[in-house]
Structures are given as C-alpha cells and as structure tokens.
Scaffold this active site. Structure first.
Site, PDB file in Angstrom:
ATOM      1  CG  ASP A  21      -5.461   7.798   4.974  1.00  0.00           C
ATOM      2  OD1 ASP A  21      -6.358   8.472   4.416  1.00  0.00           O
ATOM      3  OD2 ASP A  21      -5.685   6.738   5.608  1.00  0.00           O
ATOM      4  CE  LYS A  40      -3.235   2.548   3.016  1.00  0.00           C
ATOM      5  NZ  LYS A  40      -4.137   2.483   4.198  1.00  0.00           N
ATOM      6  NE  ARG A  61     -10.898  -1.295   3.560  1.00  0.00           N
ATOM      7  CZ  ARG A  61     -11.530  -1.580   4.692  1.00  0.00           C
ATOM      8  NH1 ARG A  61     -12.717  -2.172   4.665  1.00  0.00           N
ATOM      9  NH2 ARG A  61     -10.989  -1.282   5.852  1.00  0.00           N
ATOM     10  CD  GLU A  87      -6.702   5.237   2.662  1.00  0.00           C
ATOM     11  OE1 GLU A  87      -7.713   5.321   3.398  1.00  0.00           O
ATOM     12  OE2 GLU A  87      -5.566   4.939   3.097  1.00  0.00           O
ATOM     13  CG  ASP A 129      -9.943   7.276   6.933  1.00  0.00           C
ATOM     14  OD1 ASP A 129      -8.854   7.261   6.321  1.00  0.00           O
ATOM     15  OD2 ASP A 129     -10.044   7.395   8.167  1.00  0.00           O
ATOM     16  CE  LYS A 139      -6.577   8.375   8.422  1.00  0.00           C
ATOM     17  NZ  LYS A 139      -7.280   7.263   9.086  1.00  0.00           N
TER      18      LYS A 139
HETATM   19  N1  BES Z   1      -4.256   4.221   7.062  1.00  0.00           N
HETATM   20  C1  BES Z   1      -5.397   3.924   7.829  1.00  0.00           C
HETATM   21  C2  BES Z   1      -5.150   2.843   8.898  1.00  0.00           C
HETATM   22  C3  BES Z   1      -4.191   3.220   9.996  1.00  0.00           C
HETATM   23  C4  BES Z   1      -4.662   3.707  11.204  1.00  0.00           C
HETATM   24  C5  BES Z   1      -2.834   2.999   9.852  1.00  0.00           C
HETATM   25  C6  BES Z   1      -3.775   4.015  12.222  1.00  0.00           C
HETATM   26  C7  BES Z   1      -1.949   3.305  10.865  1.00  0.00           C
HETATM   27  C8  BES Z   1      -2.423   3.813  12.060  1.00  0.00           C
HETATM   28  C9  BES Z   1      -6.514   3.427   6.929  1.00  0.00           C
HETATM   29  O1  BES Z   1      -6.545   3.971   5.657  1.00  0.00           O
HETATM   30  C10 BES Z   1      -7.808   3.799   7.585  1.00  0.00           C
HETATM   31  O2  BES Z   1      -8.064   4.967   7.685  1.00  0.00           O
HETATM   32  N2  BES Z   1      -8.585   2.796   8.002  1.00  0.00           N
HETATM   33  C11 BES Z   1      -9.831   3.016   8.631  1.00  0.00           C
HETATM   34  C12 BES Z   1     -10.803   2.019   8.071  1.00  0.00           C
HETATM   35  C13 BES Z   1     -12.220   2.285   8.459  1.00  0.00           C
HETATM   36  C14 BES Z   1     -12.717   3.557   7.796  1.00  0.00           C
HETATM   37  C15 BES Z   1     -13.052   1.106   8.040  1.00  0.00           C
HETATM   38  C16 BES Z   1      -9.649   2.813  10.126  1.00  0.00           C
HETATM   39  O3  BES Z   1      -8.887   1.928  10.521  1.00  0.00           O
HETATM   40  O4  BES Z   1     -10.243   3.552  10.886  1.00  0.00           O
HETATM   41 ZN    ZN Z   2      -4.763   4.642   4.902  1.00  0.00          ZN
HETATM   42 MN    MN Z   3      -7.624   5.791   5.579  1.00  0.00          MN
END
Ligand code: BES
Ligand code: ZN
Ligand code: MN
Length: 498
Positions: free
Chosen positions: A267, A262, A348, A346, A344, A274
């Site tokens: 992000d 990835k 996947r 994104e 968010d 966020k």
């Molecule tokens: N990049 C984040 C996941 C992440 C969170 C990595 C904290 C490192 C530290 C990912 O893109 C994300 O935002 N995931 C969301 C998914 C949700 C919207 C289903 C998450 O984990 O909140």
């Molecule tokens: Zn991310």
């Molecule tokens: Mn994200």
C-alpha cells in the site's frame, strides 16, 4: 516455517530420567518472598535435592514475566541445562501467561536440538502454542540463517485428563500454531515476491494440499463480473489484481461461515501517496488475507463440522499513469457507486466487492479482517484489535479474542458518522473528510455492503498484525499471525454452539 516435532511424554516425574532432551524448561513465579517454582518443576527440584529455588535466587531469578535464567545440571539429570522462565505473580496464572512464558522459552531455545518442557503441567494447549510460536523465525532471505530452532519438543503430560485427550490437545494446538506460522510467513514475504498473482499461486498450493475448493478470478474475469472496487484499486500496478475463493466443506456442516481478508500486497497510498517514513511496513497490508487463508486451511485440518469459505481480494495500491484517482467514481460489485476522495482508503474498496460476493452465498456468519485504518492504532494501540459489526456477534468475537490472548475489543458504529460518507455525485464516498472516528467510519462503510440481518464482525488489525518492535512473549518481529487464533476460536465456538 518448519514446525518442530512435538511428542507427548509422561509427566515430568516420569519423563525426566528417560528423556533425551538437552534442555528442560521449568516455570518460575514471583512469590511474596522471591522466586518460587511453578508446578511441573518438582522432579527437577528433587534431582537438585530441593536446592533449585535457592540456586535460581542466587543467579538473580525473580520469577518475573518472561525472565530467562539458565542453570547447568552437572549430571543431576541426563539433560545438561535447566531453562527457567518467569510466569510473573504467583496468583492467577492465566493460560495467556503460560503461553507468553512458553513463547519466551521458545525464543531462548535456539541452538538446542531437543527440549523437554514442563510448563504443560500448568496448561497443555497454551504451552504447545506458545513454545512453537516462540521458536518461529523467518530466515528465507538470510544468507546465514543463524542458530536453528529445536527440532523436537517433548511435552510433559499434565496429571489430570487422559492420554487420548492430551494427544488431541497437542495435535490441535500444533495445527493452530502452524496456521499462525503460515500467516506470518505470508506477511513477512516482501512485496517484490508477494503480489496478487504469486499470493494466488501460494494459496492454490495450500488449498490443494488441504483438499479445498479453489477458484481465482483474474483481471479479465473481474471486469466481466463487475468488480469495480478491486479493479479500481489494482489498476495502478503492473501486477494485476485477483479475487480468490477458497472453500472447506466439512462433513455434517452445521453452519456456513464466510471469511473475508484484505489483501493489499503493498500500500503506497496510490495517487494520495503516503509519506516515505515507515512506508515499508505496508508490506503487511495483506495480513487479513493471510489470516483468513491460514484459517480455512486450519478448519480443514481440524475437521470442523462447518462450511468455511474464504474470499480474498488481492491488489497492489500503486501510483502510475493507469492508477485510479481522487475524484473517480467506481461501480462496485452489486451495482453501488463509490466516489473516491482518497486513494489511500483502498482497503474498504476491495473489501466491499468481496463482502458483496460473500453475502450472495447467504452464509450464516461473516467475519472480515483487515489492516484497515491507522485510527485503529490511535484508538487501541499496537496490540489490541478493534472489533465492530452486528452487536451480538461482535461481542462474541471480542470475548473469544480475549480468551485466546489476541485481545480484540468491541467498538461501536455510531450512527452519526454515516452521513459523513454521503457523496455529492455517487451513492457513497470512500472517506468522511474528517479525522475523528476513522476506524469506526471505515466499519460503517463496510456495513453498507453486508446483507441486512447477517451476523457479522469486522476486525481491524492495523496494529496487532505486525510487530515493528522487539519480540515479546510468543510474538516474533514482523508478522504476528493475528487474528488466526481468534478466527479459529470463533469457528470452534460456532461448531459447538451454532
Ligand atoms: N493500510 C492502511 C492502514 C494502516 C495504517 C495499516 C498503519 C497499518 C498501519 C490503510 O489502507 C490506510 O491507508 N488507511 C488510511 C485511511 C484514511 C485515508 C481514511 C489511514 O488510516 O490513514
Ligand atoms: Zn491499506
Ligand atoms: Mn491505504
């Protein structure tokens, strides 16, 4: 990063008098009656006429893990200083404990030019990896870089094994540590300088130097070929997305391994923005991309008899007038449609495109790694990756992750979570709309894009790829380079056993 020069010397007995090192590193252990010396420290102790343990105890040494105690030698040996580092309990000194102690010694060696380590008499590979990784620092953006790491590390040869074998071990371990450094540097480079286009340029430089095949698809090519996931996520940024393919074709390749990482260079969450607190750590959202790039370069350096192909989707997830929205439906590479319910989620989406493309080439194995979910950190903490995928290969990858000290753990893809991804209007939704099992739901989403019977593993490194706390062992602050060593171990295992 610049890697110190490593030289293999005689065992510590022979090396001690000849070495031009300023510092000698010895190991200490927590024994039943206080501090003890580890193997490799005998010659130094002889020079101290058998008093080294007592000297260390007087200075308060206990031998506990990563403890550092410095002793001046006052002319007893050419080096001016003994640096004693704790290995912890005297029983069961594992390679990872040696690696961590070596890392702690590496961190304590800044400001000294030349060092001789004797920890190698416990474990050569772990000592080289740990010491080199411990000396890592990222000073690119400092006006005053501070004290430099040693430029030369002499490694005392273990008593067992041939010099030839020891040299090969030093070479491989140095290459592995260097690859981890490449990944760390990319993660630590801030997002104003590291974006899809500049990541692609750096990748091309690395690929050219290593003699690898390199291909980059820009936004026009992505559109022409139908990479709707990457284009959707990348659409909000003024810096357009890319998809890289970096390939190493080893001589007498036994198997083909596809790597997917990835590469979200930042992000923000996009329109599903966020919260501000902690958003800066999303500079590490390309840690998977960094790891697979470093790994394919490493595969070439170590000449694995494999074909290794890294597929790296790169995008910046930004909110703007051109950003994708919650409610959009994207047509992914290969034709599947995905309803976006949260921008968010994104990672996947870009990974789905890259996985589909990787599968077209019919590899024998697929390893994908990503900072995919906060739920990974909830489930396993900051230092243990979650490993999902097809049962046998997942377990194989997890076992090797533990052997390297990177400590991934196998996780299931429970069938009952699949229906949560059903969409009213598209083939699939990108989130389930329920909190529980978020790491696993993301894995189930990815599985939809993996060819039927391909052995595959998904390594969620949201926590372990980035250290927002203090340095520990051989792990610096910031990018950790996880899971480069796991991928290297899996490639070596496939090269050996198919
Ligand atoms: N990049 C984040 C996941 C992440 C969170 C990595 C904290 C490192 C530290 C990912 O893109 C994300 O935002 N995931 C969301 C998914 C949700 C919207 C289903 C998450 O984990 O909140
Ligand atoms: Zn991310
Ligand atoms: Mn994200």
């Amino acid at each position: 990063m610049s890697v110190p020069k490593l030289t293999l010397s005689e065992n510590s007995e022979g090396a001690l008098a000849k070495s031009r090192a300023e510092v000698i590193v010895v190991g200490t252990l927590q024994g039943a009656d206080g501090v003890e010396l580890a193997a490799g420290a005998e010659a130094v102790d002889d020079a101290f006429e058998g008093t080294l343990t007592e000297v260390l105890a007087t200075l308060g040494a206990t031998g506990k893990s990563e403890e550092i105690v410095k002793v001046p030698t006052l002319g007893r040996v050419p080096a001016g200083l003994v640096l004693a580092v704790g290995l912890g309990k005297a029983d069961d000194v594992t390679p990872e404990r040696v690696r961590r102690a070596a890392g702690a010694s590496g961190r304590a060696l800044s400001g000294h030019k030349r060092v001789l380590t004797t920890l190698s008499e416990l474990d050569l590979q772990a000592t080289v990896e740990g010491t080199v990784l411990g000396t890592y620092s990222f000073t690119e953006y400092k006006s005053e870089p501070g004290e430099a790491a040693p430029s030369t590390i002499e490694v005392a040869a273990p008593s067992e094994g041939t010099t030839r074998a020891h040299k090969a071990t030093v070479k491989a371990a140095t290459a592995i540590a260097e690859a981890v450094g490449v990944a760390r540097d990319l993660v630590n480079t801030p997002p104003n300088d590291l974006y899809p286009g500049s990541f692609a340029e750096r990748a091309k430089d690395l690929a050219d130097t290593a003699g690898l095949e390199f291909e980059v698809l820009d936004e026009k090519a992505l559109k022409r070929k139908g990479f709707g996931g990457i284009l959707g996520v990348g659409g909000g940024s003024s810096r357009p997305p890319r998809l890289l393919r970096v390939a190493y074709r080893g001589a007498k390749a036994k198997k083909t391994v596809a790597l997917v990482g990835k590469g979200i260079t930042f992000d923000t969450g996009g329109i599903s923005l966020k919260p501000a607190a902690g958003m800066d750590s999303m500079t590490s959202d390309m840690a998977g991309a960094a790891a697979v790039l470093a790994s394919v370069v490493l595969a070439a350096k170590l000449k694995y008899p494999l074909e290794v192909v890294a597929h790296i989707p790169l995008a910046e997830n930004m909110p703007s007038g051109t950003a994708y929205r919650p409610g959009d439906v994207l047509t992914m590479y290969g034709g599947k449609t995905v309803e976006v319910l949260n921008t968010d989620a994104e990672g996947r989406l870009i990974l789905a495109d890259a996985i589909s493309r990787a599968c077209e080439e019919e590899p024998d194995y697929l390893i994908e790694t990503s900072t995919l979910t906060g739920a990974q950190i909830v489930a396993l903490g900051e230092r243990t990756a979650g490993i999902m995928g097809s049962d046998d290969f997942r377990d194989r990858v997890a076992t090797l992750a533990q052997a390297t000290g990177e400590n991934g753990w196998p996780m299931p893809l429970p069938e009952e979570l699949r229906s949560g991804l059903d969409s009213k209007i598209a083939d699939l939704a990108n989130v389930t709309g329920q909190r529980w099992g978020g790491m696993l739901a993301a894995g189930i989403f990815l599985r939809e894009f993996v060819s039927g019977d391909l052995p595959w593993a998904h390594i969620d490194i949201a926590g372990p790829s980035y250290n927002s706390g203090s340095p520990w062992g051989y792990t610096a602050k910031g990018g950790t380079g996880v899971p480069v060593r796991t991928i290297a171990a899996v490639l070596a295992d496939i090269a050996d056993y198919g």
